[in-house]
Design a protein around this motif. Structure first.
Motif, short mmCIF file in Angstrom:
data_model
loop_
_atom_site.label_atom_id
_atom_site.label_comp_id
_atom_site.label_asym_id
_atom_site.label_seq_id
_atom_site.Cartn_x
_atom_site.Cartn_y
_atom_site.Cartn_z
N VAL A 1 -47.92 21.11 16.83
CA VAL A 1 -46.54 21.13 17.35
C VAL A 1 -45.54 21.33 16.20
O VAL A 1 -44.62 22.16 16.29
CB VAL A 1 -46.23 19.82 18.11
CG1 VAL A 1 -44.73 19.73 18.42
CG2 VAL A 1 -47.04 19.76 19.40
N LEU A 2 -45.73 20.61 15.11
CA LEU A 2 -44.79 20.70 13.99
C LEU A 2 -44.87 22.05 13.29
O LEU A 2 -43.85 22.56 12.78
CB LEU A 2 -45.07 19.57 12.99
CG LEU A 2 -44.74 18.17 13.51
CD1 LEU A 2 -45.31 17.11 12.57
CD2 LEU A 2 -43.24 17.99 13.66
N ALA A 3 -46.06 22.66 13.26
CA ALA A 3 -46.17 23.99 12.67
C ALA A 3 -45.32 25.00 13.43
O ALA A 3 -44.68 25.87 12.82
CB ALA A 3 -47.64 24.44 12.65
N PHE A 4 -45.29 24.89 14.75
CA PHE A 4 -44.45 25.78 15.56
C PHE A 4 -42.97 25.43 15.42
O PHE A 4 -42.12 26.32 15.30
CB PHE A 4 -44.87 25.72 17.03
CG PHE A 4 -46.03 26.60 17.36
CD1 PHE A 4 -45.87 27.98 17.46
CD2 PHE A 4 -47.30 26.06 17.57
CE1 PHE A 4 -46.95 28.81 17.76
CE2 PHE A 4 -48.38 26.87 17.88
CZ PHE A 4 -48.20 28.25 17.97
N VAL A 5 -42.66 24.14 15.43
CA VAL A 5 -41.26 23.71 15.34
C VAL A 5 -40.64 24.15 14.02
O VAL A 5 -39.49 24.62 13.97
CB VAL A 5 -41.16 22.18 15.50
CG1 VAL A 5 -39.74 21.70 15.16
CG2 VAL A 5 -41.51 21.76 16.92
N TYR A 6 -41.41 24.04 12.93
CA TYR A 6 -40.89 24.35 11.60
C TYR A 6 -41.26 25.74 11.11
O TYR A 6 -41.12 26.04 9.92
CB TYR A 6 -41.40 23.32 10.58
CG TYR A 6 -40.88 21.93 10.79
CD1 TYR A 6 -39.57 21.70 11.22
CD2 TYR A 6 -41.68 20.81 10.55
CE1 TYR A 6 -39.09 20.42 11.41
CE2 TYR A 6 -41.20 19.52 10.72
CZ TYR A 6 -39.90 19.34 11.16
OH TYR A 6 -39.42 18.05 11.34
#
Length: 251
Positions: free
Chosen positions: A180-185
Motif C-alpha cells: 500500500v505504501l509503495a503505491f501511496v508514495y
C-alpha cells in the motif's frame, strides 16, 4: 539537470543508524529474558483484547528463540539500510506506517494467541522496496529485496498458513502495508537514480544533436533552402545538364 548519485562510507553508516538501533533493542530485550529466565511473550500482540493493544508497539522487540531473533535481525539490518539509503525522505514515515498498519490489522484479524517478532516489519520493508523499486524503475532496490527474500528461507511462503507456529497473519499484513505504501508514495521521494556515466552520455547526446543542426544551405534552381536532417551535417550538391535535342529513331 539530474544530480549524479554518490556513495560514501559516511552515508552508508548514516543509513544504518535507525535499523541498527531497532536490532540492538531486539537483542537487549531477548538477552534480558535469556539471563533472567523471564518470558515476555504475554506482552506480545493478542488480537481483539484490550491488553493486546500494547502488543502493537512491543511486538517487534519480542522473540521466542535465538534462531527467531537472528532470522529477523539480519534482514532488518539489510532492508532497513536499503530504505534509508535509497529513500531517505520516505524512510522514517514508511517504517512507522508499516509498524502501525501491520500491527493494527493483525490485532483486528489475527488468531487468538500471542504474536511476537519483527518479521511483520521485515515483510513490509521487503514488499515496499520490491514494488517501489519497480514502480520507480530502480531495479537495484527491487533486486536487493528479492535477494533477501530468497536467501532468508523463501520469505514469501511465510504469508501462507502452512505452519501453525508462525504468525503468517503478521507477515501478510506487514507485507500488505508495504505494498500500500509503495503505491501511496510512488510519486514522492527520489525517482530513478542518475549516475555520472549516464550524465556524460546525456551531455554527449546533446552535443551531437546541437552539431546536427548546423546544416549548410544549398542552392536549388536559384532558391535557397535549408533541409532538416538528423545525424551528422550533410552538404547536398546538385548538378544540371542540358537536355539534348530529340533524335530520329533508327531502324
Amino acid at each position: 539537470m539530474p544530480q549524479a548519485q554518490t556513495y560514501s562510507s559516511k552515508s552508508i553508516l548514516a543509513s544504518l543508524m535507525v535499523p541498527l538501533f531497532i536490532v540492538l533493542a531486539m537483542w537487549i530485550v531477548f538477552l534480558i529474558e535469556f539471563e533472567t529466565g523471564a518470558n515476555f511473550a504475554h506482552y506480545g500482540l493478542k488480537p481483539r483484547t484490550l491488553s493486546g493493544l500494547l502488543g502493537i508497539f512491543t511486538i517487534p522487540f519480542l522473540h521466542g528463540s535465538w534462531s527467531h531473533l537472528i532470522n529477523n535481525s539480519i534482514p532488518m539490518l539489510v532492508l532497513g539500510w536499503a530504505i534509508f539509503k535509497f529513500y531517505p525522505t520516505l524512510a522514517i514515515k514508511t517504517l512507522i506506517w508499516i509498524y502501525l498498519m501491520g500491527g493494527i490489522w493483525l490485532w483486528i484479524s489475527g488468531r487468538s494467541s500471542y504474536h511476537i517478532g519483527a518479521s511483520g516489519i521485515v515483510y513490509g520493508l521487503a514488499a515496499f522496496l520490491f514494488l517501489s523499486g519497480w514502480l520507480r524503475r530502480e531495479k537495484r532496490v527491487a533486486a536487493l529485496s528479492l535477494l533477501v527474500a530468497f536467501i532468508y528461507g523463501g520469505m514469501w511462503w511465510g504469508i501462507l498458513p502452512v505452519d501453525p507456529t508462525i504468525s503468517w497473519e503478521g507477515h501478510f499484513w506487514g507485507g500488505l502495508a508495504g505494498v500500500v505504501l509503495a503505491f501511496v508514495y510512488r510519486k514522492k521521494g527520489p525517482q530513478k537514480s542518475v549516475y555520472k556515466w549516464e550524465l556524460e552520455e546525456e551531455e554527449d547526446e546533446l552535443e551531437y544533436l546541437e552539431a546536427s543542426d548546423d546544416i549548410q544551405k544549398v542552392q536549388v534552381n536559384g532558391l535557397e533552402t535549408q533541409p532538416t536532417l538528423q545525424g551528422n551535417p550533410v552538404k547536398l550538391t546538385y548538378s544540371f545538364k542540358p537536355t539534348p535535342p530529340a533524335e530520329e529513331s533508327k531502324n
